[in-house]
Design an enzyme around this catalytic site. Structure first.
Site, mmCIF file in Angstrom:
data_model
loop_
_atom_site.group_PDB
_atom_site.id
_atom_site.type_symbol
_atom_site.label_atom_id
_atom_site.label_comp_id
_atom_site.label_asym_id
_atom_site.label_seq_id
_atom_site.Cartn_x
_atom_site.Cartn_y
_atom_site.Cartn_z
ATOM 1 C CG PHE A 121 5.675 81.702 81.118
ATOM 2 C CD1 PHE A 121 6.727 82.548 81.391
ATOM 3 C CD2 PHE A 121 4.989 81.141 82.180
ATOM 4 C CE1 PHE A 121 7.121 82.813 82.686
ATOM 5 C CE2 PHE A 121 5.364 81.400 83.484
ATOM 6 C CZ PHE A 121 6.425 82.231 83.746
ATOM 7 C CG HIS A 122 3.094 79.687 74.564
ATOM 8 N ND1 HIS A 122 3.306 78.721 75.521
ATOM 9 C CD2 HIS A 122 3.582 79.166 73.397
ATOM 10 C CE1 HIS A 122 3.887 77.668 74.969
ATOM 11 N NE2 HIS A 122 4.072 77.916 73.683
ATOM 12 C CD GLU A 123 -1.059 87.078 75.065
ATOM 13 O OE1 GLU A 123 -1.201 88.253 74.660
ATOM 14 O OE2 GLU A 123 -1.414 86.082 74.406
#
Length: 476
Positions: A401-403
């Site tokens: 989800f950071h990506e």
């Protein structure tokens, strides 16, 4: 010693002191006992243990308290000889026990460093004020007139419409739960529908952003909102499934609520939010953008030059990151909680004191941490997955989800954010080992600050910026 041991003098001294404080002051033991009793009665408690290296000498406190009480009672009287005769006499031992210096390694963390903290704040303000003035004198005002709003912002209306339509998915999840409550659909169908709804709520914004040439900040805002909705949907489905699996309880879940909304408090916090958001914009436009634009790709250019750019970028990047944390996790979430009268406002803990990287991830973002523990970590353990594998799975979800939140708005999929988050796994092992080896030390805390703020984030900023510029160059 021969004088003090004489029974005649001891008897006369004790008699005279009990009557009128005579000139004989050789019975120091009797006087100290009287002083101790008097001050203990006034409220000073004796220490529980008498270990070496105590930060405060108990006898000094007793004598000081006795002297202060005498002065307070007789502030308007002329001090008599008996008031000062037995206070700090030359024959009283000045050194009575082994004590450490306040800055020694054994005592430094037992002291209050409030004064040094104030000094650091004053120096920080002075130094950064000089740097701001020097920057303005050298480069002028670099903030563009269209920083807050420009004609390009009108092209982001598809993202805005997508944001407005995202609440449809929680409504669909609610309808699914109502259907299963009425026994219209079976449990496998419920699971399938929840998987479809939660997957669509992420893919839908991704497709909209990739098809539109939107601004980076607009894309990040939409992806963050979509990820939050996804977390809520998974939690909603998981919680309802758990309630159906367990014995149904008549008790309804309740949340701590505040009695009323403090309107003046909300106004003050909103003003702070505007100020710190403007400060972030100033630092980005005045410092970070010129540094990044005058840099090279950190993995393709000269190594020393790349290190110099990363170190130069680390300080303003750290300021922006801290401002972002204060604006979002403290101001914004507290404003929402106040408006909704939500009482549990532990959105973060003192992560800045984390001695290991694992502690940081447990204290930095409490809502996401609790979500990971409830819906990923412990479900993995209950299904027989080893603890280490469960931790890696949690980091995989976080890295994914950071990506998504960074790569999709940039239209670049180089996995820099994903690699950065997964790099936390060996850092967790290293800092845990150092903490176990050097207990009561801040080695892990220093490693955390270095890899997060000095190396990690500035490196990611440079990597994504140059990849974004290369993509735009090829498109042009």
């Amino acid at each position: 010693m021969a004088i003090s041991e004489s029974p005649e003098i001891l008897g006369s001294t004790a008699t005279v002191i009990s009557t009128s404080h005579s000139d004989s002051d050789l019975d120091l033991l009797s006087l100290r006992r009287r002083t101790t009793n008097a001050t203990n009665g006034a409220g000073i408690r004796a220490p529980d243990n008498s270990g070496n290296g105590e930060a405060v000498d108990y006898q000094d406190r007793v004598e000081s308290a006795n002297f202060t009480s005498n002065v307070g009672e007789k502030a308007n009287e002329i001090p008599t000889s008996s008031d000062i005769r037995f206070t700090y006499r030359p024959c009283v031992p000045a050194h009575r026990r082994i004590k450490e210096s306040p800055l020694s390694s054994d005592a430094i963390f037992k002291q209050s460093h409030a004064g040094l903290f104030n000094l650091c704040v004053v120096v920080l303000v002075a130094v950064n004020s000089r740097l701001i003035i020097e920057n303005l004198m050298k480069y002028g005002w670099l903030i563009r007139s269209g920083f807050w709003f420009s004609s390009r912002s009108l092209s982001d209306w598809p993202l805005f419409m997508c944001c407005l339509t995202l609440p449809i998915f929680p409504l669909a999840a609610f309808v699914v739960e109502k259907l299963v409550q009425q026994n219209y659909i079976t449990e496998p169908v419920v699971v399938f529908l929840h998987v479809i709804i939660s997957t669509t709520v992420v893919l839908y914004p991704v497709i909209v952003i990739l098809r539109c040439d939107s601004a980076f900040l607009s894309g990040v805002a939409l992806m963050l909102f979509a990820c939050i909705v996804w977390l809520k949907l998974v939690s909603y489905a998981h919680t309802n499934n758990d309630m159906r699996a367990l014995a149904k309880s008549p008790e309804k879940p309740s949340y701590p609520r505040t009695p009323a909304v403090r309107k003046s408090w909300v106004v003050r916090q909103s003003i702070k939010l505007i100020i710190f958001t403007g400060l972030m914009g100033f630092i980005i436009e005045q410092y970070i953008n010129p540094i990044v634009q005058n840099s090279q790709h950190p993995l393709k250019g000269n190594l020393l030059y790349a290190i110099e750019r990363v170190l130069k970028l680390s300080v303003p990047n750290l300021y922006v990151w801290l401002c972002m944390f204060y604006c979002f996790f403290h101001l914004w979430l507290n404003i929402l909680a106040e408006l909704l009268r939500f009482g549990d406002r532990e959105f973060y803990k003192d992560w800045w004191n984390a001695k290991t990287v694992e502690e940081y991830w447990r204290m930095w973002n409490m809502p996401v941490h609790k979500w990971m523990v409830r819906h990923i970590y412990f479900p993995c353990l209950r299904n027989g997955i080893p603890k280490g594998v469960a931790v890696i799975i949690a980091f995989l979800v976080s890295a994914l989800f950071h990506e998504l939140c960074i790569a999709v708005p940039c239209h670049i999929f180089k996995l820099w954010a994903f690699i950065g988050i997964m790099f936390q796994v060996p850092l967790v092992l290293i800092t845990n080992y150092l903490q176990n080896k050097f207990r009561s030390s801040m080695v892990g805390n220093m490693i955390f600050w270095f890899f997060f703020c000095i190396l990690g984030q500035p490196m990611c900023v440079l990597l994504y910026y140059h990849d974004l510029m290369n993509r735009k160059g090829r498109a042009d």
